[in-house]
Design a protein around this motif. Structure first.
Motif, PDB file in Angstrom:
ATOM      1  N   UNK A 285      38.033  47.311  62.609  1.00  0.00           N
ATOM      2  CA  UNK A 285      37.506  46.902  63.901  1.00  0.00           C
ATOM      3  C   UNK A 285      37.889  45.446  64.182  1.00  0.00           C
ATOM      4  N   UNK A 286      37.923  45.087  65.473  1.00  0.00           N
ATOM      5  CA  UNK A 286      38.113  43.695  65.849  1.00  0.00           C
ATOM      6  C   UNK A 286      36.857  42.914  65.485  1.00  0.00           C
ATOM      7  N   UNK A 287      37.038  41.700  65.031  1.00  0.00           N
ATOM      8  CA  UNK A 287      35.921  40.833  64.658  1.00  0.00           C
ATOM      9  C   UNK A 287      34.878  40.821  65.783  1.00  0.00           C
ATOM     10  N   UNK A 288      33.619  41.170  65.491  1.00  0.00           N
ATOM     11  CA  UNK A 288      32.599  41.269  66.544  1.00  0.00           C
ATOM     12  C   UNK A 288      32.244  39.935  67.179  1.00  0.00           C
ATOM     13  N   UNK A 289      32.688  38.810  66.596  1.00  0.00           N
ATOM     14  CA  UNK A 289      32.437  37.504  67.219  1.00  0.00           C
ATOM     15  C   UNK A 289      33.293  37.287  68.465  1.00  0.00           C
ATOM     16  N   UNK A 290      34.313  38.100  68.644  1.00  0.00           N
ATOM     17  CA  UNK A 290      35.206  37.978  69.795  1.00  0.00           C
ATOM     18  C   UNK A 290      34.791  38.948  70.891  1.00  0.00           C
ATOM     19  N   UNK A 291      35.034  38.599  72.168  1.00  0.00           N
ATOM     20  CA  UNK A 291      35.694  37.375  72.632  1.00  0.00           C
ATOM     21  C   UNK A 291      34.740  36.184  72.704  1.00  0.00           C
TER      22      UNK A 291
END
Length: 300
Positions: A285-291
């Motif tokens: 998964x894409x880092x949940x801190x982004x965007x």
């Protein structure tokens, strides 16, 4: 043909520490300073209220606030640069100016002026922050956020290519390492400038990261630097990456590129030893801190 950069001992010329320029500039890199032909970058600190008058000459420019805002005036035209609190608070307005013009940047804070030598002039214009394409690239601990305000597919210009990249603390970007130093069917020759800013920790302590550039047996180059806010690394050729953000400290870099080829395009070749990594992102998964946006940052 070789250049002054085609040897490992030139490492010091490729790393430029923060605040090495003469005020009001904190960064002032011309093609002559860099020892190449096309790309340039200036960062001007306007303080609480100031202005600077400049000439584009043979260069097209993209102007954007790093922190602060103001206006760009060129002849009878005036373009707003809406305030941005920091480089970690979402995209910024950008103003494009073509060659052979006089202009004034006024306002407050730090303003970046990305440049590249150009043969053709395009109309002066502004791109609002809300219209900048935000791309989330990579996955897992290679997740990063790209602001495509001046990339070849997003904005029409003669030679200049520019974008912003935000890497959350603990992540790697510019990875897999890649190069763009030849004009071929799969690669474009582009000189590249990396300008860094590193977010403070929640306790307010300054942060750091690392950036690497390395070459091939035919064109050796070797740079591995600890980078802090305001530092610059020049990439005349060779593989570059990773850019590594220390845990707890988000990393920002502004990329400025231009080259000698007939086509304005960003075509790259991965280091073949590392390109397998892209396949691993399919299962992450894409880092949940982004965007990163101003509202998301307030929640940190």
């Amino acid at each position: 043909m070789t250049s002054a950069f085609d040897a490992p001992h030139v490492r010091g010329k490729l790393y430029i520490k923060a605040d090495s320029a003469t005020a009001p500039f904190t960064v002032a890199i011309t093609p002559e300073d860099a020892g190449w032909a096309e790309s340039s970058l200036h960062v001007v600190d306007l303080g609480t209220e100031g202005s600077v008058s400049l000439e584009t000459g043979d260069t097209e420019v993209m102007i954007l606030p790093l922190s602060g805002g103001g206006a760009v005036t060129c002849g009878e035209e005036s373009f707003e640069l809406s305030p941005r609190a920091s480089v970690f608070d979402g995209p910024a307005d950008m103003v494009y100016l073509g060659v052979r013009q006089s202009y004034t940047v006024s306002g407050h804070g730090r303003i970046a002026i990305c440049g590249a030598r150009a043969s053709n002039s395009f109309p002066n214009r502004r791109v609002a922050a809300a219209d900048v394409t935000v791309e989330l690239r990579g996955a897992g601990n290679c997740s990063r956020q790209v602001h495509n305000f001046g990339t070849a597919t997003a904005f029409e210009a003669d030679s200049l290519i520019a974008c912003e990249v935000i890497t959350p603390g603990g992540n790697w970007s510019s990875y897999p390492a890649h190069k763009h130093d030849e004009n071929t069917d799969v690669e474009t020759q582009l000189e590249e400038i990396y300008y860094f800013e590193i977010d403070d920790s929640p306790a307010g302590t300054p942060g750091f990261g690392y950036h690497r550039v390395y070459g091939t047996p035919e064109r050796p180059i070797e740079v591995l630097e600890e980078v802090r806010t305001g530092d610059v690394v020049l990439v005349p050729h060779g593989y570059h990456g990773p850019s590594i953000a220390a845990p707890g400290h988000h990393m920002y870099y502004l990329n400025v590129m231009a080259g000698s080829g007939p086509t304005r395009a960003w075509l790259i070749c991965d280091d073949p030893n590392h390109t397998w990594l892209r396949g691993s992102w399919e299962h992450q998964e894409i880092d949940p801190r982004l965007p990163f946006t101003l509202s998301s940052r307030k929640g940190e």
